[in-house]
Design an enzyme around this catalytic site. Structure first.
Site, PDB file in Angstrom:
ATOM      1  N   HIS A 195       0.847  -1.185   0.000  1.00 53.01           N
ATOM      2  CA  HIS A 195       0.000   0.000   0.000  1.00 53.01           C
ATOM      3  C   HIS A 195       0.886   1.239   0.000  1.00 53.01           C
ATOM      4  O   HIS A 195       2.118   1.137   0.093  1.00 53.01           O
ATOM      5  CB  HIS A 195      -0.937  -0.001   1.206  1.00 53.01           C
ATOM      6  CG  HIS A 195      -2.058  -0.990   1.097  1.00 53.01           C
ATOM      7  ND1 HIS A 195      -3.085  -0.834   0.198  1.00 53.01           N
ATOM      8  CD2 HIS A 195      -2.289  -2.160   1.746  1.00 53.01           C
ATOM      9  CE1 HIS A 195      -3.926  -1.857   0.303  1.00 53.01           C
ATOM     10  NE2 HIS A 195      -3.466  -2.673   1.227  1.00 53.01           N
ATOM     11  N   ASP A 249       0.066   7.118  -3.625  1.00 55.19           N
ATOM     12  CA  ASP A 249      -1.050   6.704  -4.477  1.00 55.19           C
ATOM     13  C   ASP A 249      -1.395   7.735  -5.541  1.00 55.19           C
ATOM     14  O   ASP A 249      -1.555   7.393  -6.718  1.00 55.19           O
ATOM     15  CB  ASP A 249      -2.300   6.453  -3.624  1.00 55.19           C
ATOM     16  CG  ASP A 249      -2.311   5.065  -2.993  1.00 55.19           C
ATOM     17  OD1 ASP A 249      -1.411   4.266  -3.305  1.00 55.19           O
ATOM     18  OD2 ASP A 249      -3.221   4.781  -2.195  1.00 55.19           O
TER      19      ASP A 249
END
Length: 385
Positions: free
Chosen positions: A128, A158
């Site tokens: 992540h 991200d």
């Protein structure tokens, strides 16, 4: 549909995080984005992605059925861009990898969004934002002097290092296709993009202007004139008075005489300066300080939450935030003088445009009805969402 990308067709394989964010950007800029959803009618993390999912149409296909794959290949045959965020190899196993899609459309830009990239020892590893940021050298530079690095929002990896990198890659590949007529594969890895974001830190490190410890540097909260201070009401003011004229205005606003203060160029004086600044900021509320510094060049601003930011006069005049789909959201950005984009439509229901999209790619009404009846495709009438 307005925007500079009007006429560009994008097929998005449903995913989470950076790929939907990138496709929101493309849709905001005027591209016709069609998201390929699952036939069970479930959009994973639908609420969290409601803003990112705006401006799309949706077709629901079972990509584990060959007929669903064939329908997707019909879509990519007339598309300019395909965006997918699967682990490396998954698209190939489904029969929708770059070679499959580009066989019928050599001009297709096949954009791949992953954390680690399409190759390398970690290509198949889960991860992540925090993992990509940690292994790229970025996380070590974020936080206060005591304790471990701070856990940031998933904006750096991200969305900045991932989604925006993908958008840049897609636009560059489209520009190249305009010259050569050839599409290509864009391998956008969050680790690569994050590394690029920290290029300035690398330059500062190489020149001796960055020390490998938290809150010990100019831009990481180490310098007292580039930090956040607590006010009397427990809210905060952000200070970025790096240049001398701005620093002098900051001192004037705080009621401090420059000649009475230690030299800020010497980092050894930073703790004493920070103590003085903290004491002054603690004497008034945030909004009192905001009013005092309003109109000055002190580079001192209130720390606002998103709701407060949307109500700020600057953002209101520019229309930075808008209300659509029953919620606050950012307006399309950047601004274009000749081809301004419009506020995109709300996020679609999965399969909300299945029949419309499949008709466009050449399937007959009878073909579409059969695919829906067999569960290979799904339209709103077949979902309870």
């Amino acid at each position: 549909m307005g925007g500079p990308l009007r006429g560009v067709r994008v097929v998005e394989l449903t995913g989470i995080g950076p790929a939907p964010f990138a496709c929101m950007f493309l849709a905001d800029l005027g591209a016709d984005v069609v998201r390929v959803d699952r036939t069970d009618g479930v959009r994973p993390y639908a609420d969290e992605h409601r803003v990112f999912d705006r401006g799309r149409r949706s077709v629901a296909l079972d990509l584990k059925d060959r007929r669903g794959v064939d329908a997707l290949l019909r879509l990519t045959a007339r598309a300019d861009v395909l965006v997918e965020g699967y682990r490396p190899g998954v698209a190939e196993r489904l029969g929708i990898g770059p070679e499959d899609c580009r066989a019928g459309n050599p001009g297709l830009v096949y954009a791949r969004m992953t954390g680690w990239g399409q190759d390398g020892p970690l290509a198949q590893a889960p991860g992540h934002d925090i993992n990509y940021l940690a292994l790229s050298g970025g996380l070590a530079a974020i936080g206060r002097g005591e304790g471990p690095p701070a856990v940031p929002l998933n904006v750096i990896g991200d969305f900045a290092g991932g989604g925006l990198l993908l958008v840049a890659g897609v636009l560059a590949a489209l520009l190249e296709r305009g010259r050569s007529g050839r599409g290509q594969v864009v391998d956008a890895a969050i680790t690569d993009g994050t590394a690029a974001l920290f290029g300035m830190l690398m330059s500062m490190t190489a020149s001796g202007n960055w020390r490998p410890r938290l809150a010990g540097n100019l831009l990481d909260g180490g310098a007292p004139y580039y930090d956040v201070y607590t006010c009397a009401d427990g809210r905060y003011m952000a200070v970025g008075a790096m240049e001398e004229p701005f620093y002098r205005e900051l001192l004037a606003g705080l009621g401090l005489a420059p000649e009475s203060l230690p030299d800020r160029a010497d980092a050894a004086n930073w703790p004493a300066l920070r103590t003085l600044f903290a004491e002054r900021f603690a004497s008034r509320t945030r909004d009192e300080w905001a009013a005092l510094f309003d109109g000055t060049q002190a580079c001192a601003t209130p720390v606002l939450d998103v709701t407060e930011a949307a109500a700020h006069p600057h953002h209101r005049e520019r229309g930075t935030y808008v209300t659509g789909d029953g919620r606050l959201q950012p307006a399309p950005a950047p601004r274009f003088s000749a081809t301004p984009p419009r506020l995109p439509d709300p996020a679609p229901r999965p399969g909300g445009h299945t029949e419309e999209v499949l008709f466009e790619c050449g399937l007959t009404p009878a073909d579409v009805r059969q695919l829906i009846a067999d569960g290979v495709a799904m339209s709103p009438a077949t979902t309870t969402r």
